[in-house]
Design an enzyme around this catalytic site. Sequence first.
Site, mmCIF file in Angstrom:
data_model
loop_
_atom_site.group_PDB
_atom_site.id
_atom_site.type_symbol
_atom_site.label_atom_id
_atom_site.label_comp_id
_atom_site.label_asym_id
_atom_site.label_seq_id
_atom_site.Cartn_x
_atom_site.Cartn_y
_atom_site.Cartn_z
ATOM 1 N N HIS A 19 0.912 -1.237 0.046
ATOM 2 C CA HIS A 19 -0.070 -0.072 0.001
ATOM 3 C C HIS A 19 0.811 1.306 -0.078
ATOM 4 C CE1 HIS A 19 0.409 -0.260 4.487
ATOM 5 N NE2 HIS A 19 0.495 1.175 4.355
ATOM 6 N N ASP A 36 0.327 -7.662 1.222
ATOM 7 C CA ASP A 36 0.642 -6.307 1.330
ATOM 8 C C ASP A 36 2.005 -6.175 1.546
ATOM 9 O OD1 ASP A 36 0.053 -3.552 1.710
ATOM 10 O OD2 ASP A 36 0.135 -3.677 3.889
ATOM 11 N N SER A 48 4.856 2.508 7.866
ATOM 12 C CA SER A 48 4.216 1.442 7.018
ATOM 13 C C SER A 48 5.529 1.074 6.162
ATOM 14 C CB SER A 48 3.216 1.704 6.195
ATOM 15 O OG SER A 48 1.953 1.769 6.931
#
Length: 380
Positions: free
Chosen positions: A119, A149, A226
């Site tokens: 993402h 992911d 992230s």
Amino acid sequence: MSLQRFLQDWAIPALIGLAMAAALLLLFPHLRGQTEKVPTVGSFQGPVSYASAVNLAGPAVVNIFTRKVVSQRRHPLYNHPLYRRLLDNMNLPQQERMQSNLGSGVIVNAHGYILTNYHVVSGAEEIAVVLADGREAQAKLVGSDADFDLAVLRVELDSLTAIEVGDPDKAQVGDVVLAIGNPFGVGQTVTQGIISATGRDLASTGNGSYLQNFLQTDAAVNPGNSGGALVDAYGKLLGINTSILNQSGSTGGISFAIPANIALKIMQDIIEFGRVVPGWLGIEAQTLSPQLARSFNLASTNGVIITATYNQGPASLAGLKPGDVITHINGDPINDGKHGVAAMATLRPGEVVTITYIRDREVRTTQATVSEKPQPQARD
């Protein structure tokens, strides 16, 4: 005084006394005097500072900046709910603009391969990587997988510092961990916490994923973290930070990381095959309920019961049958179906695994060669 008398009156009794004292100290160690030890600076290194861990892992964590083109309506009333449908039907021209995004990544080898989240780079037109030493480079997207992911990038730079990988399977609740990343774009930041849970499934949180074996931590993880590193107290990589559980968008003490061994397996698949190739045993199974356990005369509900096997699949060729209860794969306990999926996620086609199972209340073992799940054939 003669020598003989001296020995009789003084020397021999003294020697006997010393011998008795030595014997008492050996028999009763607690009688020994305790010498107070002065702690050294190094003995405080663990609880007082994790600087050595940060110095080891920090250079391998990078900041990632992406840019992508997005389209938007130019009419000022487009965001008004009463006019949006009308304006959509009018086919007004769209305006393109560049949107920036930020995240983190981890250099995992000296060849320039970087692990980050899918993402973080999804839909990016450009991907820039900034190293901890200030160097900047354009990154190439090698491949990605939305289900896990994860994405793999590569940069062409010399003298890269790769992170040392730890063993997330040995991580325990209460272990100290550090999250290293680029929260809110402020630059490389380190936060500290503990492992809050292992083998966490996110399906019930709305952050569902193919993976059901996340590490949970209370180390502060915010937007921009992230793709960054979750490391142990020695600076070794345990996981890739991937999501937080908070509606406000900032950390609430619950965040999750993909275990490093699974992330590296996915990276190898993407580099070698261009896609993720999960291992496949060729079975259908379900979690043991208390009722099923009683019907099969089992002492616990640990394990999964095989409900069907695929003809000529790895499990069938290994002699497994419907009704068998798988309890371990390669010695790792399979407490339920989620653990089974997690165990298979780290295996590659061609690997031989040892399966422990129960049949007719007897514990047995067999070996199966993992294969790739057959692609569905197109119907005529």
